[in-house]
Enzyme design. Sequence first.
Site, PDB file in Angstrom:
ATOM      1  N   CYS A   1      -0.983  -8.687  -1.711  1.00  0.00           N
ATOM      2  CA  CYS A   1       0.300  -9.402  -1.385  1.00  0.00           C
ATOM      3  C   CYS A   1       0.663  -9.075   0.099  1.00  0.00           C
ATOM      4  O   CYS A   1      -0.167  -9.843   0.856  1.00  0.00           O
ATOM      5  CB  CYS A   1       1.268  -8.579  -2.142  1.00  0.00           C
ATOM      6  SG  CYS A   1       3.011  -9.247  -2.273  1.00  0.00           S
TER       7      CYS A   1
ATOM      8  N   HIS B   1      -0.017  -8.985  -7.576  1.00  0.00           N
ATOM      9  CA  HIS B   1      -0.595  -7.725  -7.715  1.00  0.00           C
ATOM     10  C   HIS B   1      -1.532  -7.390  -8.684  1.00  0.00           C
ATOM     11  O   HIS B   1      -0.865  -7.264  -9.801  1.00  0.00           O
ATOM     12  CB  HIS B   1       0.940  -7.078  -7.805  1.00  0.00           C
ATOM     13  CG  HIS B   1       1.647  -6.899  -6.747  1.00  0.00           C
ATOM     14  ND1 HIS B   1       1.730  -5.741  -5.878  1.00  0.00           N
ATOM     15  CD2 HIS B   1       2.539  -7.784  -6.196  1.00  0.00           C
ATOM     16  CE1 HIS B   1       2.529  -5.999  -4.902  1.00  0.00           C
ATOM     17  NE2 HIS B   1       2.936  -7.207  -4.918  1.00  0.00           N
TER      18      HIS B   1
ATOM     19  N   GLU C   1      -2.563  -4.548  -9.553  1.00  0.00           N
ATOM     20  CA  GLU C   1      -2.229  -3.152 -10.260  1.00  0.00           C
ATOM     21  C   GLU C   1      -1.007  -3.483 -11.081  1.00  0.00           C
ATOM     22  O   GLU C   1      -0.734  -2.771 -11.855  1.00  0.00           O
ATOM     23  CB  GLU C   1      -1.892  -2.473  -9.290  1.00  0.00           C
ATOM     24  CG  GLU C   1      -0.704  -2.372  -8.435  1.00  0.00           C
ATOM     25  CD  GLU C   1      -0.624  -3.464  -7.079  1.00  0.00           C
ATOM     26  OE1 GLU C   1      -1.468  -4.404  -7.399  1.00  0.00           O
ATOM     27  OE2 GLU C   1       0.318  -3.431  -6.681  1.00  0.00           O
TER      28      GLU C   1
END
Lengths: 205, 269
Positions: A79, A184, A186
């Site tokens: 990001c 993202h 994660e």
Amino acid sequence: MVRVVVFDYAVGNLRSIKNGLERSGAEVLITSEIAEIKKADAIVFPGVGAFPEAAKWLSSTADPIKSFIASGGALLGICLGMQLLLTMSTEGGLYKGLDYFKGLVVRLPSNVKIPHIGWNTIKIRDYGCPLLEDISDGSLLYFVHSYYAKMSDVEVGSIDAETLYGVVFPSVISKGSVFATQFHPERSGEIGLKILKNFIQYIRR
Amino acid sequence: MLTKRIIPCLDVKQGRVVKGIGFKELKDAGDPVELALKYYEQGADELVFLDITASYEGRGILVSLVERIADVLYIPFTVGGGIRSIDDIRRILRAGADKVSINTAAVQNPSLIKEASEIFGSQCIVVSIDVKRVYTDEEQSTDKTVVKMENGYCWWDVYIYGGKQSINMDALKWAERAVKLGAGELLVSSLDFDGTKQGYDLILLKELSRRVSVPIIASSGAGDLDHILKALTIGGADAALAASIFHYGQYTVGEVKQYLAKHGVPVRL
């Protein structure tokens, strides 16, 4: 054990990226100390915060990071961390990035809601990208951003996947041992974890 | 294509998930970590955790609980309740939240929205607005946005302290101001509809959708699948938040999404 250093250059959630990388089999250190780069197999630029703050950190650390990459070290930008790899950003003024990828970070067009928040599809352009191994075209990943990386014409070959939101923007880019995602991983459920795992696998090879 | 989001909400009081009606009559609904994991596995797009009495009781959020929830999730996670300062926000984000939801403190100190969005980025600042309809005979008002209803007129008042205190402020105008100050998303709850299972306040959602340029998370009132569909289509919301229908096992997140997909709403299945 693969040692990954997550750089703590801003303010925000670093716990989820640490958890995600650890689940992929890495040993993770979160730090703002650039000296830690010496012990790392790979570094991560996490995806939280605003560009100006992160650029401040980068201005004093760009040289060791560049030599880390030059000596074959792997890097993953997420990001904001992806945007930091570009030449320059227009977020909150004009700020220099690492200039690893040629291009400008600009605001998303005003015909769509900003920030771009939610799960959006990726269109894969380069199935050979190690990050995208076993990831299908059209997969949904989690995005949350107001700016995107507008790549220069010379970087056509660096774009591995794109996403449409008001404009078609690069959502996965890579060159050499440097990878970056606008989404993202994660925070993108099991598909995102697979992408992190792919990154760790790449380092192992 | 950007999909619409389904967001289970954990209202937490003293470490347990609770659910009430109109923000009152709270019943126990389970352990927050267990529920968070369950919804993650069901395909929730995000999760919201609200410490519903933190603000009223004047204390901070349970940071250790935020950490425990963050550790089982690989989807975005928003935390709210009792957040009053930049330090509070930093602490919550450090604990593993991706966004914070600010309600009472944003009303009392709007500059917090501006400051927070400049430091952390707009994308992690959710402004939560609790509203209640105020019916009126007046077609117009000097300081309130009056909307024509089926039977008369109404405007929406903003409530703070977890729905406990009216402040006589136009919610639509407040929403626009919050966005100008830097809110990245609005989470809108209705005291009229919360826990009633009668559906979301669609008129409110419609009025908001055409006024603000950031994503809107609809909350309060989901009782069946059609309510959620309507909030995302007629109401124009970008995400739907629901609590009771998930906590008591009426529907799984997956079932909601299947229904939406069948009716042409893009979702992540």
